[in-house]
Design an enzyme around this catalytic site. Structure first.
Site, PDB file in Angstrom:
ATOM      1  N   ASN A  52       0.822  -1.173   0.081  1.00  0.00           N
ATOM      2  CA  ASN A  52       0.031  -0.007   0.063  1.00  0.00           C
ATOM      3  C   ASN A  52       0.885   1.103  -0.096  1.00  0.00           C
ATOM      4  O   ASN A  52       1.406   1.811   0.963  1.00  0.00           O
ATOM      5  CB  ASN A  52      -1.234  -0.276   1.150  1.00  0.00           C
ATOM      6  CG  ASN A  52      -1.950  -1.089   1.105  1.00  0.00           C
ATOM      7  OD1 ASN A  52      -2.968  -0.797   0.536  1.00  0.00           O
ATOM      8  ND2 ASN A  52      -1.892  -2.127   1.873  1.00  0.00           N
ATOM      9  N   GLU A  53       1.150   1.619  -1.161  1.00  0.00           N
ATOM     10  CA  GLU A  53       2.230   2.887  -1.383  1.00  0.00           C
ATOM     11  C   GLU A  53       1.467   4.180  -0.834  1.00  0.00           C
ATOM     12  O   GLU A  53       0.189   4.042  -0.866  1.00  0.00           O
ATOM     13  CB  GLU A  53       2.505   2.908  -2.804  1.00  0.00           C
ATOM     14  CG  GLU A  53       3.238   1.582  -3.566  1.00  0.00           C
ATOM     15  CD  GLU A  53       4.758   1.504  -2.674  1.00  0.00           C
ATOM     16  OE1 GLU A  53       4.983   2.209  -1.828  1.00  0.00           O
ATOM     17  OE2 GLU A  53       5.524   1.005  -3.376  1.00  0.00           O
ATOM     18  N   PRO A  54       2.207   5.335  -0.787  1.00  0.00           N
ATOM     19  CA  PRO A  54       1.690   6.385  -0.401  1.00  0.00           C
ATOM     20  C   PRO A  54       0.486   6.705  -1.278  1.00  0.00           C
ATOM     21  O   PRO A  54       0.480   6.664  -2.559  1.00  0.00           O
ATOM     22  CB  PRO A  54       2.928   7.586  -0.629  1.00  0.00           C
ATOM     23  CG  PRO A  54       3.909   6.556  -0.471  1.00  0.00           C
ATOM     24  CD  PRO A  54       3.657   5.063  -0.837  1.00  0.00           C
TER      25      PRO A  54
END
Ligand code: GLP
Length: 621
Positions: A158-160
């Site tokens: 879950n990237e930025p």
């Protein structure tokens, strides 16, 4: 209940001495859960993670299975994520990772393993992700979710920008994440651009969450996730909204929490010398004022009035710390002979010294102490550089290909029959390179030519620092030669090789790195081996008069208060070091920046303004 010291921590954190201890505790929790469920004939549902962080935890679970009869027959697992487009059998797929690190060694039935399917077509992704969510629900939800944390603060992938309620989905990988995976994939170009990941929403629905993090490189992101505001820029910060999440940290990963970094801000402290230096330099930086200009009110307004009562007034305390810092600076890293050494970081005698520099991988030695090596040589000390590993995993295919091609073509130019063996060797290498493609595993011959590439770079680089060939040693530690990044398994053979070189060289001074690194990294593994080797040789005569200096190479640089020896460099010296470093084809962009940054710290504290500084910390075993 939360203590005063932990008041800024919005997620409970436990700082363990080291990762092994943390893994033992977590493995006990997991085994109790599994056994409890077994007793009532129910399943335990575990959410599992990949990456190097959980590897020691999985090893502990395997040990519990093999030695203490823990069965996984009633366990259902859901993995967090998988690279999009990788076949399950690809050497870097998370499917294969899980098999190798855990599933192949326990009795978990195949039908109870769930991993997001990386090979579905782009059109099938949405449905496949929904199905994954449904399966989790059907299993009754996740009882315990294991997590690591990426450098961007991601959990799963879950990237930025990921939303708090995000579901299992396809995601584009962040540049930093791809860079971190570049070594595993033998080059950034080979790292997939997309992945399937459980969403933050999926993760947060687990009934209990345990996030593990090791090493100082994770310290800043951990403290941000735990102490700062919740933000979608750091998906781990959403765990602040969970009522049963916990961070399990080693001392490195915990080191940026307020209670560790600025303990005086969260309660009363015993003012040790080290803590006083830390507090004063912190205040100086916080207020952007040189140490000698700090006022009594500055201390009082920043929770340090008790320090003033003990060591004040400010004027006196400032001078004390200024002098301490001043005394860390020395252009004589081997000690200055015939001089009073009471206020110098290194002792004057013995002179000349035998200095031994350990480099976990070629280029560590120059990046962190190129200037120091030059000074030691110039000042008459004997300097030996020992490369602990060959570094072949860091050499790209194209470099190896170039050498093999040159070898082959040279034979054509020479036209001699004696060239038959090298030519066929080069031919085999080129065939292997073509056959394996970018994702394939290097065979022994390819690894060996890559090692030779690194060796020749290392020799050239060190020659430029004035070091003779006989003082350059390549130990090629077996853990590295037979292993893969972040999954190394060091053993007694590695320790014996280290003990052997120590006993042979009988150093007065050692330089070593890795103390703050992730324990699974090359430097982290080497540091632990070094500790063991020093313990095993503790009774040898040379150890009675040997000091070890720690340096930082790839990891987070020392903070100003941690530095015990600061070797300053002139612009000319820095330039010479960078020239020597250019012999390494794999050099990174940070070279020169770190040394300049340390010099700036010193300048800001009110000390002399140098071009660059190489920093060291005295090792206390
Ligand atoms: C990857 C994984 C994460 C993991 C992270 C950190 O991005 N998808 O689940 O937490 O890497 O990796 P490591 O544990 O190797 O530092």
């Amino acid at each position: 209940m939360i203590s005063e010291a932990e008041q800024f921590e919005k997620i409970p954190c436990i700082a363990y001495e080291n990762s092994s201890e943390a893994c033992r505790v977590l493995a006990v929790e997991v085994s109790s859960l599994i056994r409890e469920r077994q007793a009532s004939n129910k399943h335990a549902v575990l959410g599992l993670a990949t990456g190097s962080t959980p590897v020691p935890f999985y090893r502990e679970l395997i040990r519990l299975h093999k030695e203490e009869g823990l069965s996984f027959q009633n366990v259902i697992t859901f993995n967090l994520d998988e690279y999009f487009g990788l076949e399950p059998e690809h050497r870097e797929s998370y499917y294969r990772f899980m098999r190798e690190q855990l599933f192949d060694h326990i009795d978990l039935p195949d039908s109870q393993i769930n991993i997001p399917p990386g090979t579905v077509s782009r059109e099938q992704v949405f449905q496949a992700c929904r199905y994954y969510e449904t399966k989790i629900e059907e299993a009754g939800g996740i009882d315990l979710q294991i997590l690591g944390i990426g450098r961007t603060g991601h959990i799963g992938f879950n990237e930025p920008g990921s939303a708090e309620d995000s579901p299992t989905r396809m995601i584009t990988l962040d540049k930093v994440t791809r860079e971190d995976a570049a070594r595993d994939f033998l080059g950034i170009d080979n790292v997939p651009r997309f992945a399937l990941t459980m969403g933050v929403g999926t993760i947060i629905r687990a009934r209990r969450i345990a996030l593990m993090a090791w090493g100082e490189n994770k310290a800043d992101i951990v403290s941000k996730a735990v102490e700062d505001e919740v933000t979608d820029a750091i998906s781990a910060s959403f765990l602040q909204h969970h009522d049963n999440a916990q961070f399990l940290l080693d001392s490195g990963a915990a080191s940026s929490l307020t209670r560790k970094r600025h303990p005086w801000l969260v309660g009363t402290v015993d003012w040790s010398d080290a803590l006083i230096r830390r507090a004063v330099t912190w205040l100086s930086r916080e207020l952007d004022k040189p140490v000698l200009k700090l006022l009594d009110e500055d201390y009082n307004e920043h929770g340090m009035s008790d320090l003033l009562t003990e060591c004040g007034p400010a004027y006196q305390l400032n001078i004390r710390i200024f002098n301490e810092l001043q005394h860390t600076i020395s252009g004589w890293p081997g000690g200055k002979p015939d001089e009073d050494d009471r206020h110098r970081p290194e002792r004057a005698l013995p002179f000349p010294k035998r200095a031994l520099i350990f480099a976990p991988e070629p280029s560590d030695e120059l990046r962190a102490l190129g200037g120091t090596i030059e000074r030691l040589v110039e000042q008459g000390h004997t300097v030996d550089v020992v490369f602990l590993t060959s570094g072949n995993l860091g050499v790209g295919d194209s470099a190896a290909e170039r050498f093999a091609e040159v070898l082959k073509e040279l034979a054509d130019v020479q036209g001699a029959e004696d060239w038959n063996t090298p030519v066929s060797y080069a031919g085999q290498l080129l065939d292997h390179l073509a056959a394996k493609g970018p994702f394939g595993e290097d065979n022994a011959a390819l690894r060996s030519i890559k090692s030779l590439v690194r060796r020749s770079e290392a020799r050239h680089a060190l020659r430029a620092c004035g070091l003779a060939e006989k003082h350059i040693h390549f130990l090629d530690l077996p853990f590295y030669e037979t292993g893969r990044y972040r999954r190394f398994k060091p053993d007694d053979n590695d320790v014996s090789a280290l003990c052997g070189i120590l006993t042979k060289l009988e150093p007065h001074q050692i330089y070593m790195t890795g103390s703050a690194s992730d324990p699974s990294s090359v430097a982290g593994v080497c540091y632990r081996l070094f500790q063991t080797a020093m313990t095993q040789t503790a009774k040898e005569a040379w150890q009675r008069d040997c000091w070890t200096w720690l340096y930082r190479s790839g990891e987070k640089p020392f903070a100003s208060y941690e530095i015990d020896m600061a070797v300053p460099m002139s612009p000319g010296q820095l330039k010479a070091k960078l020239t020597a470093l250019s012999q390494y084809t794999q050099e990174d962009e940070s070279t020169g920046k770190r040394e300049r940054a340390v010099a700036q710290y010193y300048d800001q504290l009110g000390l002399a303004d140098y071009e660059a500084i190489e920093a060291f910390r005295l090792w206390k075993s």
